[in-house]
Enzyme design. Structure first.
Site, mmCIF file in Angstrom:
data_model
loop_
_atom_site.group_PDB
_atom_site.id
_atom_site.type_symbol
_atom_site.label_atom_id
_atom_site.label_comp_id
_atom_site.label_asym_id
_atom_site.label_seq_id
_atom_site.Cartn_x
_atom_site.Cartn_y
_atom_site.Cartn_z
ATOM 1 C CB SER A 8 -0.898 0.018 1.228
ATOM 2 O OG SER A 8 -1.533 1.283 1.337
ATOM 3 C CG HIS A 9 0.406 4.710 -2.606
ATOM 4 N ND1 HIS A 9 0.034 3.645 -3.376
ATOM 5 C CD2 HIS A 9 0.940 5.633 -3.449
ATOM 6 C CE1 HIS A 9 0.306 3.917 -4.650
ATOM 7 N NE2 HIS A 9 0.861 5.111 -4.714
ATOM 8 C CB SER A 10 -0.806 4.327 3.863
ATOM 9 O OG SER A 10 -0.872 4.148 5.268
#
Lengths: 128, 232
Positions: A8-10
């Site tokens: 995930s981007h996070s």
């Protein structure tokens, strides 16, 4: 056992999704989160490659991704990872990871069956 | 082109020119990206190419294709976002076409391999409002100029840069179909694509380097520096 990587981007999202899915997998699933880039928002092919290699015990790895660069960086990471049989599941990341985690704990699980179970999550309706 | 030493010098000079240009255009590219993306394209590209340029000591004994490959791997690790795999991964992949040295023929093969990898990886077509809008006309023009029109590489490259520039202009009025910008739907209309723009900047610096190494200036139909000028 097939390993799972959550990209995930996070970093928080990747870790959180891995936590929820680990519970579904009865604590036996091998799930490695790979989120964020240099402590920020984004994805990094090096981080993903390390996670893929960590999640693999020889049986292969299915990767769940969020969007955009997560997909491209994962494709690149799979090309760079040495001696790992890995595939990306085209699935919603949270629901797909839960499905995949349950499937990996089945004795009959294969890379293909885990990908398919993850992708079945695309059909989920939350309201009727 | 000439011997391997000259080719190596040319590749390093091109890298320096690109790194310098992207440093100069950092805020401009980030401004473009802040309108329709996540506002990091300028700093990402600047960081990646500057890191690559810092490796000049490693390049001293390397063949030109290995230098290009190392530039690609450095971009993969340092650019981030989708630009890392798109620019770095494609350069790395295409570098194998330069195995026999840099010639008119291998540079066409490099350009085509680069374009194929970008399209394959990103899934974008002409009209998606991405770097592909600059790359497709540029690569096709370069190939045709060399293979059909029998132009010298320098002239072919100049025509390719002009084609890329028109491609950049074409991205402004269209709607983004790929990447972060596509989530904006119609709100992406009216903004120039940052990836097409940085692609043009890189190509302009390749041309400037080629002018230096291939001995001579060429006329261009239009000066891209004018076309993308911002308010200052």
């Amino acid at each position: 056992m097939i390993g799972l990587v959550v990209v995930s981007h996070s970093a928080k999202a990747a870790e959180g999704i891995a936590d929820v899915a680990a519970q579904m997998g009865g604590g036996n699933a091998r799930i490695v989160p790979a989120g964020g880039e240099d402590g920020g928002i984004g994805t990094s092919p090096d981080t993903i490659r390390e996670a893929i290699e960590e999640a693999d015990d020889g049986d292969g790895v299915v990767v769940l991704v969020d969007l955009g660069s997560a997909v491209m960086n994962t494709e690149l990471a799979i090309e760079m990872a040495t001696d790992v049989n890995a595939a990306i599941a085209d699935a919603p990341i949270l629901e797909g990871t839960l499905n995949a985690a349950v499937e990996t704990t089945s004795k009959k699980a294969t890379l293909q069956s885990v990908v398919e179970r993850a992708e079945e999550a695309r059909e989920y309706r939350k309201l009727n | 082109m000439a011997d391997v030493d000259t080719q190596r010098d040319a590749v390093i000079a091109a890298l320096d020119n690109v790194a310098e240009r992207l440093t100069a255009e950092k805020s401009y590219l980030t401004d473009l990206d802040s309108a329709i993306g996540d506002a990091d394209h300028g700093s990402n590209m600047q960081r990646g190419f500057s890191k690559a340029a810092e490796k000049r000591d490693e390049f001293a004994d390397m063949d030109p294709d290995d230098i290009v490959k190392t530039i690609g791997t450095t971009l993969i690790s340092n650019v981030g976002g989708a630009s890392g795999p798109l620019y770095g991964g494609s350069i790395m992949f295409a570098s194998q076409e330069l195995d026999g040295g840099i010639t008119a023929e291998t540079s066409v093969a490099f350009a085509e391999a680069y374009l194929d990898k970008v399209k394959d990886r990103g899934g974008a077509q002409v009209g998606s409002k991405t770097m592909v809008d600059a790359l497709v006309p540029a690569v096709h023009t370069y190939k045709k100029s060399i293979e059909q029109d029998d132009l010298p590489p320098l002239e072919a490259l100049a025509k390719a840069v002009d084609a890329a520039e028109r491609g950049v202009q074409f991205t402004t009025p269209i709607k983004a179909l790929k990447g972060r910008a596509s989530f904006l739907d119609w709100r992406s209309v009216g903004h120039q694509d940052p990836g097409a723009t940085s692609t043009l900047f890189i190509m302009e610096e390749l041309l400037a380097t080629a002018e230096e190494y291939l001995d001579g200036d060429v006329e261009r139909d239009a000066r891209a520096a004018d076309a993308v000028r911002r308010d200052e």
